[in-house]
Motif scaffolding. Structure first.
Motif, PDB file in Angstrom:
ATOM      1  N   ASN A 298      12.994   7.970  -4.378  1.00  0.00           N
ATOM      2  CA  ASN A 298      12.534   6.649  -4.822  1.00  0.00           C
ATOM      3  C   ASN A 298      11.113   6.689  -5.385  1.00  0.00           C
ATOM      4  O   ASN A 298      10.767   5.883  -6.243  1.00  0.00           O
ATOM      5  N   ASN A 299      10.305   7.631  -4.899  1.00  0.00           N
ATOM      6  CA  ASN A 299       8.966   7.758  -5.500  1.00  0.00           C
ATOM      7  C   ASN A 299       9.129   8.165  -6.970  1.00  0.00           C
ATOM      8  O   ASN A 299       8.464   7.610  -7.858  1.00  0.00           O
ATOM      9  N   GLY A 300      10.039   9.084  -7.212  1.00  0.00           N
ATOM     10  CA  GLY A 300      10.336   9.482  -8.590  1.00  0.00           C
ATOM     11  C   GLY A 300      10.902   8.309  -9.381  1.00  0.00           C
ATOM     12  O   GLY A 300      10.536   8.095 -10.546  1.00  0.00           O
TER      13      GLY A 300
ATOM     14  N   SER B  52      -1.832   8.652  -8.341  1.00  0.00           N
ATOM     15  CA  SER B  52      -0.624   8.848  -7.532  1.00  0.00           C
ATOM     16  C   SER B  52       0.063   7.520  -7.255  1.00  0.00           C
ATOM     17  O   SER B  52      -0.586   6.483  -7.058  1.00  0.00           O
ATOM     18  N   VAL B  53       1.375   7.594  -7.224  1.00  0.00           N
ATOM     19  CA  VAL B  53       2.174   6.420  -6.890  1.00  0.00           C
ATOM     20  C   VAL B  53       2.381   6.403  -5.368  1.00  0.00           C
ATOM     21  O   VAL B  53       2.944   7.349  -4.809  1.00  0.00           O
ATOM     22  N   ASP B  54       1.856   5.406  -4.732  1.00  0.00           N
ATOM     23  CA  ASP B  54       1.969   5.154  -3.296  1.00  0.00           C
ATOM     24  C   ASP B  54       1.193   6.161  -2.438  1.00  0.00           C
ATOM     25  O   ASP B  54       0.370   5.756  -1.611  1.00  0.00           O
ATOM     26  N   ILE B  55       1.455   7.452  -2.609  1.00  0.00           N
ATOM     27  CA  ILE B  55       0.831   8.496  -1.784  1.00  0.00           C
ATOM     28  C   ILE B  55       0.703   9.743  -2.672  1.00  0.00           C
ATOM     29  O   ILE B  55       1.641  10.035  -3.419  1.00  0.00           O
ATOM     30  N   PRO B  56      -0.407  10.475  -2.605  1.00  0.00           N
ATOM     31  CA  PRO B  56      -0.442  11.740  -3.357  1.00  0.00           C
ATOM     32  C   PRO B  56       0.709  12.631  -2.869  1.00  0.00           C
ATOM     33  O   PRO B  56       0.916  12.773  -1.657  1.00  0.00           O
ATOM     34  N   SER B  57       1.449  13.205  -3.785  1.00  0.00           N
ATOM     35  CA  SER B  57       2.629  13.987  -3.394  1.00  0.00           C
ATOM     36  C   SER B  57       2.213  15.161  -2.507  1.00  0.00           C
ATOM     37  O   SER B  57       1.270  15.888  -2.827  1.00  0.00           O
ATOM     38  N   GLY B  58       2.901  15.283  -1.383  1.00  0.00           N
ATOM     39  CA  GLY B  58       2.591  16.372  -0.446  1.00  0.00           C
ATOM     40  C   GLY B  58       1.656  15.939   0.668  1.00  0.00           C
ATOM     41  O   GLY B  58       1.384  16.701   1.594  1.00  0.00           O
TER      42      GLY B  58
ATOM     43  N   ILE C 295       0.564  10.702 -13.977  1.00  0.00           N
ATOM     44  CA  ILE C 295       1.021   9.763 -12.942  1.00  0.00           C
ATOM     45  C   ILE C 295       1.899  10.581 -12.017  1.00  0.00           C
ATOM     46  O   ILE C 295       2.927  11.136 -12.419  1.00  0.00           O
ATOM     47  N   ASP C 296       1.451  10.703 -10.777  1.00  0.00           N
ATOM     48  CA  ASP C 296       2.114  11.587  -9.814  1.00  0.00           C
ATOM     49  C   ASP C 296       3.145  10.795  -9.011  1.00  0.00           C
ATOM     50  O   ASP C 296       2.798   9.959  -8.174  1.00  0.00           O
ATOM     51  N   ALA C 297       4.424  11.072  -9.298  1.00  0.00           N
ATOM     52  CA  ALA C 297       5.512  10.363  -8.591  1.00  0.00           C
ATOM     53  C   ALA C 297       6.541  11.385  -8.105  1.00  0.00           C
ATOM     54  O   ALA C 297       7.743  11.175  -8.234  1.00  0.00           O
ATOM     55  N   VAL C 298       6.045  12.496  -7.548  1.00  0.00           N
ATOM     56  CA  VAL C 298       6.978  13.541  -7.093  1.00  0.00           C
ATOM     57  C   VAL C 298       7.504  13.193  -5.709  1.00  0.00           C
ATOM     58  O   VAL C 298       8.721  13.149  -5.481  1.00  0.00           O
ATOM     59  N   LEU C 299       6.601  12.954  -4.788  1.00  0.00           N
ATOM     60  CA  LEU C 299       7.003  12.635  -3.411  1.00  0.00           C
ATOM     61  C   LEU C 299       6.133  11.495  -2.887  1.00  0.00           C
ATOM     62  O   LEU C 299       4.927  11.457  -3.153  1.00  0.00           O
ATOM     63  N   GLY C 300       6.734  10.618  -2.117  1.00  0.00           N
ATOM     64  CA  GLY C 300       5.985   9.534  -1.493  1.00  0.00           C
ATOM     65  C   GLY C 300       6.157   9.598   0.009  1.00  0.00           C
ATOM     66  O   GLY C 300       6.010  10.662   0.619  1.00  0.00           O
TER      67      GLY C 300
HETATM   68  K   LIG Z   1       3.371  10.360  -5.207  1.00  0.00           K
END
Ligand SMILES: [K+]
Ligand SMILES: NC(=O)C1=CN([C@@H]2O[C@H](COP(=O)(O)OP(=O)(O)OC[C@H]3O[C@@H](n4cnc5c(N)ncnc54)[C@H](OP(=O)(O)O)[C@@H]3O)[C@@H](O)[C@H]2O)[C@H](O)CC1
Length: 499
Positions: A58-60, A156-162, A124-129
């Protein structure tokens, strides 16, 4: 006052909102993407080259929706790169992929770090939330390292991935290093800790339309103090009142070398609206006080032990006070007067936890910065642990601890943590702590409880700084003190307009 919640609680709120409203999860994702985009467009111009790097959860899905919304807002240099190798593809990701392809936005998948572009302008980082549930694979680690080294600016979207919001340490952090994280619905405690800057230099949060009644009922030990809370606490000055209505603050601060601290503390108390301010100082210094700020009254330091303390509604002790035997003796004497107190700087340096236990038997606010805190309560290697100690100590001492930080933690007598949301680096200059002590002592003298005085004092102090930072690169303490009445007026006027 916003209650901070965990990732798990957020997931439940997501499900609850969809179950109890007309919203489907894809609508909620659209709302989240819209909320993100609204902040993003205020930071990044449409001329920039945007690369959305997405996972397949969903982050993606958020990332893909954001790419589409940005294209519709005139961001034409936009492409999406999807990281291969995820075991799951969420339904809402899939729907957003279809919507993206329909708009003919470039979408490619990479399976090795070498396939990533050499350089990025804006990522825009949307790999993992919040779905992160295990260590990063080598593919993701190497890819993130490459992005971190070659992106001009990363959001980052919501949380930096990782980054895991349930762990509070950053040893061996190998996730995305964002310049800005736009997180959903609530700030995250993690991002208020200074060490979180390895994952994100700054953050903003935005409502995505989750059910607030449901959210607010979730119990927590951590709160975010927002403007509305402070406006609810602040009382407007009433008709037919006089200086006696607004209390009398006594300021005990400043030795020969640090008289400025005394003046700043007293000035801040005055500009925070207390009825009267008396500065206890050497008689030789009286003329300087009067010239600097004629509204201030003075009392002779020689008379410290014969003053009638009952006439002061608050006593602030510490800034620039010095810490020799005589001053320690004075401090212990003052503590025995059992007036509502603010203890700062040298007052804290002269105390021990045993002395605090013995003498703090009245409403008190302790305002340590990190060094003062650790000297008093023991060394800490991370801020999360420091906050936990503050919670234990505030409960044990039955006092309020204001642990100063970019996001100051205000801990009340039952160990709950209230994070102040105002303040900025333009305020990082000598004398700023003295101003805060003056502000809190003013609100204490005006009759607010120790906790409310701390919450209001911290918020107003930081907000004054924020207002000035719009025009000033740096805000010297005395300028900030003089701005306090304007900040108070804006808070009270807003309330009248909006309530
Ligand atoms: K993210
Ligand atoms: N209520 C809200 O806050 C909303 C949040 N939204 C966004 O949704 C994400 C959370 O989405 P979710 O799908 O739950 O999780 P992620 O996208 O973060 O992760 C997806 C899957 O990735 C797998 N996973 C976990 N850790 C790793 C790892 N280290 N390496 C590779 N893959 C990993 C895991 O699946 P598995 O089946 O493989 O275990 C995850 O499920 C939230 O952050 C917001 O951005 C909504 O858009 C709106 C509502």
């Amino acid at each position: 006052m916003l209650n901070l919640i965990t990732a798990e609680e957020m997931r439940k709120a997501d499900a609850y909102t969809c179950e109890h409203s007309e919203l489907s999860t894809i609508d909620l994702m659209e709302q989240a993407a819209n909320a993100f985009t609204e902040i993003f467009v205020n930071h990044i111009s449409p001329q920039r080259h945007i690369t959305v790097i997405a996972g397949t959860g969903n982050n993606g899905g958020d990332g893909l929706a954001i790419a589409r919304l940005l294209r519709m807002k005139g961001y034409h240099n936009i492409k999406v790169i999807c990281m291969n190798g995820f075991t799951t593809e969420s339904e809402d990701f899939r729907i957003n992929k279809e919507r993206l392809v329909a708009l003919k936005i470039s979408f490619e998948t990479v399976s090795t770090p070498e396939q990533l572009p050499q350089n990025f302008d804006v990522v825009i980082d949307a790999v993992l939330g919040s779905g992160l549930n295990r260590d990063l694979s080598n593919f993701l680690k190497t890819s993130f390292e490459h992005i971190n080294q070659n992106s001009n600016y990363t959001v980052s979207v919501d949380i930096p991935s990782g980054c895991s919001t349930d762990r509070f340490t950053f040893e061996d952090y190998c996730g995305i290093k964002a310049d800005l994280t736009i997180c959903f619905q609530r700030p995250k405690l993690l991002f208020t800790l200074p060490e979180s800057t390895v994952a994100t230099k700054s953050f903003k949060f935005t409502s995505i339309g989750l059910d607030e009644n449901y959210l607010l009922a979730i119990p927590t030990d951590y709160y975010w103090t927002d403007q509305q809370t402070v406006q609810g606490l602040l009382h407007k000055r009433k008709a037919f009142t006089h200086k006696g209505t607004y209390g009398h603050a006594l300021i005990i601060s400043g030795n020969a070398q640090t008289k400025g601290a005394a003046l700043l503390t007293a000035k801040a108390a005055l500009f925070s609206g207390v009825g009267l301010v008396t500065l206890l100082t050497e008689s030789a210094y009286f003329p300087y006080v009067n010239v600097y700020q004629p509204e201030l009254m003075t009392a002779n330091k020689e008379d410290l032990k014969i003053l009638d303390y009952s006439k002061y509604q608050s006593v602030a002790i510490g800034p620039g006070m010095g810490s020799n035997t005589e001053q320690r003796d004075q401090l212990l004497f003052l503590l025995q007067q059992k007036r509502p107190m603010v203890l700062d700087a040298d007052a804290l340096n002269m105390l021990t936890t045993d002395l605090l236990k013995q003498y703090i038997l009245h409403p008190a606010v302790l305002t340590p910065h990190v060094k003062e805190f650790d000297r008093l309560f023991g060394a800490h290697t991370c801020w999360y642990n420091r906050i936990q100690t503050a919670r234990i100590q505030a409960k044990e001492l039955q006092c309020v601890i204001v642990l100063k930080n970019q996001y100051t933690y205000i801990i009340n007598e039952v160990g709950k943590v209230f994070i102040n949301s105002t303040g900025n680096p333009a305020m990082a200059q000598g004398g700023m702590g003295d101003i805060l002590t003056g502000c809190i002592s003013a609100f204490l003298a005006r009759g607010y409880s120790a906790f409310n005085a701390a919450v209001i004092g911290c918020f107003v102090h930081g907000k004054a700084g924020d207002e000035l930072a719009e025009r000033y690169e740096v805000t010297p303490a005395s300028i900030l003190a003089e701005h306090l009445p304007l900040t108070l007026r804006s808070l009270l006027t807003d309330r009248i307009m909006t309530n």
